[in-house]
Design a protein around this motif. Structure first.
Motif, PDB file in Angstrom:
ATOM      1  N   PRO A  13       0.768  -1.102   0.074  1.00 58.40           N
ATOM      2  CA  PRO A  13       0.017   0.169   0.188  1.00 58.40           C
ATOM      3  C   PRO A  13       0.854   1.298   0.073  1.00 58.40           C
ATOM      4  CG  PRO A  13       0.021  -0.884   2.093  1.00 58.40           C
ATOM      5  CD  PRO A  13       0.757  -1.690   1.375  1.00 58.40           C
ATOM      6  N   ILE A  14       0.428   2.300  -0.685  1.00 58.64           N
ATOM      7  CA  ILE A  14       1.122   3.467  -0.569  1.00 58.64           C
ATOM      8  C   ILE A  14       0.257   4.703  -0.020  1.00 58.64           C
ATOM      9  CG2 ILE A  14       2.353   5.002  -2.187  1.00 58.64           C
ATOM     10  CD1 ILE A  14       3.917   2.599  -2.293  1.00 58.64           C
ATOM     11  N   THR A  15       0.683   5.245   0.932  1.00 58.38           N
ATOM     12  CA  THR A  15       0.013   6.330   1.516  1.00 58.38           C
ATOM     13  C   THR A  15       0.592   7.834   1.387  1.00 58.38           C
ATOM     14  OG1 THR A  15      -0.689   4.727   3.217  1.00 58.38           O
ATOM     15  CG2 THR A  15      -0.862   7.148   3.848  1.00 58.38           C
ATOM     16  N   LYS A  16      -0.223   8.950   1.067  1.00 60.28           N
ATOM     17  CA  LYS A  16       0.119  10.272   1.120  1.00 60.28           C
ATOM     18  C   LYS A  16       0.338  10.874   2.324  1.00 60.28           C
ATOM     19  CE  LYS A  16      -0.360  14.376  -1.368  1.00 60.28           C
ATOM     20  NZ  LYS A  16      -1.314  15.279  -2.566  1.00 60.28           N
TER      21      LYS A  16
ATOM     22  N   LEU B  30       3.647  15.651   2.162  1.00 58.79           N
ATOM     23  CA  LEU B  30       3.494  15.184   0.946  1.00 58.79           C
ATOM     24  C   LEU B  30       4.265  14.053   0.289  1.00 58.79           C
ATOM     25  CD1 LEU B  30       2.232  19.004  -0.791  1.00 58.79           C
ATOM     26  CD2 LEU B  30       0.803  17.070   0.757  1.00 58.79           C
ATOM     27  N   GLN B  31       4.826  13.632   1.068  1.00 57.89           N
ATOM     28  CA  GLN B  31       5.597  12.232   0.826  1.00 57.89           C
ATOM     29  C   GLN B  31       4.833  11.163   0.755  1.00 57.89           C
ATOM     30  OE1 GLN B  31       9.057  11.809   3.381  1.00 57.89           O
ATOM     31  NE2 GLN B  31       9.410  14.072   3.411  1.00 57.89           N
ATOM     32  N   TYR B  32       5.273  10.086  -0.029  1.00 60.99           N
ATOM     33  CA  TYR B  32       4.539   8.901  -0.247  1.00 60.99           C
ATOM     34  C   TYR B  32       5.252   7.544   0.567  1.00 60.99           C
ATOM     35  CZ  TYR B  32       2.587  11.756  -4.114  1.00 60.99           C
ATOM     36  OH  TYR B  32       2.023  12.798  -4.763  1.00 60.99           O
ATOM     37  N   THR B  33       4.445   7.121   1.308  1.00 62.76           N
ATOM     38  CA  THR B  33       5.207   6.151   2.467  1.00 62.76           C
ATOM     39  C   THR B  33       4.452   4.714   2.193  1.00 62.76           C
ATOM     40  OG1 THR B  33       3.645   6.634   4.094  1.00 62.76           O
ATOM     41  CG2 THR B  33       5.489   7.924   4.019  1.00 62.76           C
ATOM     42  N   THR B  34       5.126   3.770   2.633  1.00 60.12           N
ATOM     43  CA  THR B  34       4.682   2.383   2.517  1.00 60.12           C
ATOM     44  C   THR B  34       5.182   1.607   3.748  1.00 60.12           C
ATOM     45  OG1 THR B  34       4.269   0.352   1.268  1.00 60.12           O
ATOM     46  CG2 THR B  34       6.640   1.284   1.408  1.00 60.12           C
ATOM     47  N   GLN B  35       4.616   0.464   4.133  1.00 60.83           N
ATOM     48  CA  GLN B  35       5.021  -0.037   5.230  1.00 60.83           C
ATOM     49  C   GLN B  35       5.404  -1.625   4.826  1.00 60.83           C
ATOM     50  OE1 GLN B  35       1.576  -0.087   7.923  1.00 60.83           O
ATOM     51  NE2 GLN B  35       2.178   1.624   8.916  1.00 60.83           N
ATOM     52  N   ILE B  36       6.474  -2.106   5.387  1.00 57.51           N
ATOM     53  CA  ILE B  36       6.946  -3.382   5.115  1.00 57.51           C
ATOM     54  C   ILE B  36       7.717  -4.192   6.178  1.00 57.51           C
ATOM     55  CG2 ILE B  36       9.498  -2.761   4.552  1.00 57.51           C
ATOM     56  CD1 ILE B  36       9.363  -4.605   1.958  1.00 57.51           C
TER      57      ILE B  36
ATOM     58  N   CYS C 271       0.735   3.359  -8.555  1.00 58.40           N
ATOM     59  CA  CYS C 271      -0.665   4.203  -8.857  1.00 58.40           C
ATOM     60  C   CYS C 271      -0.672   5.038  -7.331  1.00 58.40           C
ATOM     61  CB  CYS C 271      -1.958   3.281  -8.806  1.00 58.40           C
ATOM     62  SG  CYS C 271      -3.196   3.964  -9.866  1.00 58.40           S
ATOM     63  N   LEU C 272      -0.710   6.145  -7.331  1.00 61.01           N
ATOM     64  CA  LEU C 272      -0.621   7.156  -6.384  1.00 61.01           C
ATOM     65  C   LEU C 272      -1.946   7.751  -6.141  1.00 61.01           C
ATOM     66  CD1 LEU C 272       2.962   9.016  -6.892  1.00 61.01           C
ATOM     67  CD2 LEU C 272       2.573   7.003  -5.415  1.00 61.01           C
ATOM     68  N   SER C 273      -2.583   7.571  -4.962  1.00 61.71           N
ATOM     69  CA  SER C 273      -3.819   8.370  -4.493  1.00 61.71           C
ATOM     70  C   SER C 273      -3.529   9.610  -4.161  1.00 61.71           C
ATOM     71  CB  SER C 273      -4.433   7.452  -3.407  1.00 61.71           C
ATOM     72  OG  SER C 273      -5.395   8.253  -2.657  1.00 61.71           O
ATOM     73  N   SER C 274      -4.354  10.491  -4.573  1.00 66.91           N
ATOM     74  CA  SER C 274      -4.347  11.995  -4.156  1.00 66.91           C
ATOM     75  C   SER C 274      -4.717  12.402  -2.750  1.00 66.91           C
ATOM     76  CB  SER C 274      -5.073  12.674  -5.093  1.00 66.91           C
ATOM     77  OG  SER C 274      -6.585  12.365  -5.223  1.00 66.91           O
ATOM     78  N   SER C 275      -5.381  11.360  -2.095  1.00 67.64           N
ATOM     79  CA  SER C 275      -5.966  11.380  -0.648  1.00 67.64           C
ATOM     80  C   SER C 275      -5.061  10.887   0.377  1.00 67.64           C
ATOM     81  CB  SER C 275      -7.310  10.929  -0.657  1.00 67.64           C
ATOM     82  OG  SER C 275      -7.733  10.861   0.646  1.00 67.64           O
TER      83      SER C 275
ATOM     84  N   ASN D 139      -6.789   7.722   1.762  1.00 69.05           N
ATOM     85  CA  ASN D 139      -6.864   6.392   0.971  1.00 69.05           C
ATOM     86  C   ASN D 139      -5.631   6.064   0.375  1.00 69.05           C
ATOM     87  OD1 ASN D 139     -10.146   6.233   1.191  1.00 69.05           O
ATOM     88  ND2 ASN D 139      -9.765   8.261   0.612  1.00 69.05           N
ATOM     89  N   ASN D 140      -5.408   4.750   0.517  1.00 63.33           N
ATOM     90  CA  ASN D 140      -4.037   4.284   0.075  1.00 63.33           C
ATOM     91  C   ASN D 140      -3.988   4.016  -1.396  1.00 63.33           C
ATOM     92  OD1 ASN D 140      -2.961   3.849   2.545  1.00 63.33           O
ATOM     93  ND2 ASN D 140      -3.659   1.787   2.766  1.00 63.33           N
ATOM     94  N   GLY D 141      -2.800   4.316  -2.372  1.00 57.86           N
ATOM     95  CA  GLY D 141      -2.689   4.038  -3.595  1.00 57.86           C
ATOM     96  C   GLY D 141      -1.999   2.675  -3.430  1.00 57.86           C
ATOM     97  N   VAL D 142      -1.306   2.127  -4.498  1.00 52.83           N
ATOM     98  CA  VAL D 142      -0.769   0.767  -4.693  1.00 52.83           C
ATOM     99  C   VAL D 142       0.209   0.829  -5.330  1.00 52.83           C
ATOM    100  CG1 VAL D 142      -2.166   0.252  -6.725  1.00 52.83           C
ATOM    101  CG2 VAL D 142      -1.610  -1.663  -5.003  1.00 52.83           C
ATOM    102  N   LEU D 143       1.484  -0.075  -4.991  1.00 46.83           N
ATOM    103  CA  LEU D 143       2.544  -0.446  -5.722  1.00 46.83           C
ATOM    104  C   LEU D 143       2.528  -1.904  -5.646  1.00 46.83           C
ATOM    105  CD1 LEU D 143       5.312   0.202  -6.641  1.00 46.83           C
ATOM    106  CD2 LEU D 143       6.028  -0.167  -4.242  1.00 46.83           C
TER     107      LEU D 143
END
Length: 442
Positions: free
Chosen positions: A36-39, A44-50, A208-212, A215-219
């Motif tokens: 998951p990709i979170t803004k 305004l950085q895009y983060t994920t969790q692993i 796919c980066l979400s603008s919100s 709500n998560n985008g996806v990698l």
């Protein structure tokens, strides 16, 4: 005695036949992997969790599209894992991490106990914080990394990579990163980035980066069709342009012969409502020193940064076009220059009703069109600004496409095929990057 031998053989055959069918199943081979990709609303950085280490620890990491490594802070708190292995000098792991030419001696105090990030006879690399432009040394290590599988539609079972190569970095590299972040995920074009180490599922990935921020985008790593509800997208759904290799590294610290790990594409012109703006086209090519061209970035700036001459031309022509439509220019709001009163700017499915900015791409029959959702920023009530920033007169790269211009567009990086794919804005199809289904099916 013969009877005894036959009896033993019969017993062994019965025992084999009676084995649970579960034990005879082949190892699970995922079609693809997903994160998951979170803004982050503040930076305004895009983060994920692993998940990493033994026992597993969930790490929040900033996504660096052109980053060379997965690097994590091993100092604060202290990195603890029973499965951690330092990469010994001149080992295969060190060669993969491209550490040749860097010293193997740790820069630790002589009395510091041996630990991850401070081991003797361990090779090192130079991870970089590409948000605040801070590089520093880091030791190469291996440890367990786990993430979820996907069929491109839903999320499946967990997949573990027991010997994932990464860099142990000092805490100071976290400066400027989003709250709670413990490092950066590198997706760049080298041998120890995430796409390379997950290449067993395919050497291509989709972003796919979400603008919100809510709500998560996806990698997604792998060659699957991507279901962004209610639509399904495949490679056939995308427009493609070649990926260009910059032969000179764009990292702060690098070897002379090292190519850039970042993703470059060829832009031949910039258009507003299908009319090319005047610009110095030599800036659009990469010269022998690695300067110029166009790259895609999730960290350099939250917005697209342009060489000053290109920026000035865009501002001038866009403002002229807006004013011809009756829009009133108002006082600038940093970091933006071209700002307008929202009166007369109507909302549409694809954002504010403003002129379309297009990148005319080399060797592509389709332009990359940017509508109001990717070009205009509502800085306060009643004011929209053109969401591009001045990158200076002497930037390394002339055009750096930032995250805001990438949001709600499905992007595919096909490293093996040396091509970059992109969709039109998903908003035009009544969906968006936040509509991937993260419900688990396993």
């Amino acid at each position: 005695m013969a009877f005894l031998h036959k009896s033993l053989l019969y017993f062994c055959l019965l025992h084999f036949i009676a084995l649970p069918t579960q034990a005879l199943k082949p190892p699970f081979r995922p079609k693809a992997l997903v994160l998951p990709i979170t803004k982050d609303s503040s930076t305004l950085q895009y983060t994920t969790q692993i998940n990493q280490r033994t026992p597993l620890v969930q790490l929040k990491l900033t996504v660096d599209l052109g980053g060379r490594h997965l690097w994590v802070d091993c100092q604060t708190p202290r990195y603890i894992s029973s499965s951690f292995k330092p990469a010994r000098c001149n080992s295969a792991q060190c060669r993969l991490a491209d550490s040749a030419g860097w010293s193997c001696e740790p820069e630790c105090h002589p009395n510091t106990p041996t630990r991850p990030g401070c081991n003797k006879n361990t090779c090192r690399v130079y991870p970089e914080n590409t948000v605040s432009f801070i590089p520093d040394w880091g030791q190469v290590g291996q440890d367990v990394v786990s993430l979820r599988s996907t069929d491109g539609s839903t999320v499946g079972q967990t997949v573990a990579y027991p010997d994932f190569i990464f860099a142990c970095a000092p805490t100071l590299l976290l400066n400027g990163l989003a709250k709670g972040v413990k490092g950066m995920v590198g997706l760049g074009r080298n041998r120890v980035s995430l796409p390379s180490q997950f290449s067993n599922v395919a050497k291509r990935f989709a972003l796919c980066l979400s603008s919100s921020p809510n709500n998560n985008g996806v990698l997604i790593f792998g060659d699957v069709s991507y279901k962004i509800f209610p639509n399904v997208y495949s490679s056939d759904s995308l427009a493609f342009t070649p990926l260009i290799l910059n032969p000179v590294s764009t990292s702060s610290i690098h070897r002379d012969s090292e190519p850039s790990a970042e993703y470059f594409i060829g832009v031949k012109s910039i258009k507003i409502d299908d009319k090319a703006i005047p610009l110095n086209k030599t800036l659009l090519s990469i010269n022998k020193q690695g300067y110029g061209g166009t790259k895609i970035s999730t960290t350099y700036y939250p917005y697209t940064a342009l060489h000053t001459s290109i920026y000035n031309s865009l501002i001038k022509e866009f403002t002229k076009r807006m004013q011809s439509q009756g829009a009133k220019r108002v006082e600038a709001v940093a970091p933006f220059e071209a700002c307008f009163n929202s009166t007369g700017i109507f909302g549409t499915r694809v954002g504010p009703s403003v002129p379309v900015i297009s990148l005319a791409l080399k060797d592509s029959k389709v332009d990359w069109d940017m509508y109001g959702s990717n070009s205009m920023v509502e800085v306060k009530k009643g004011v929209f600004c053109l969401g591009f920033v001045d990158g200076g007169w002497n930037p390394v790269t002339s055009i750096v496409l930032g995250g805001y211009q990438l949001e709600n567009v499905l992007l595919q990086f096909d490293v093996a095929g040396k091509r970059f794919g992109f969709s039109p804005t998903l908003l035009g199809q009544r969906t968006g990057c936040a509509h991937f289904n993260f419900t688990t099916n396993a």
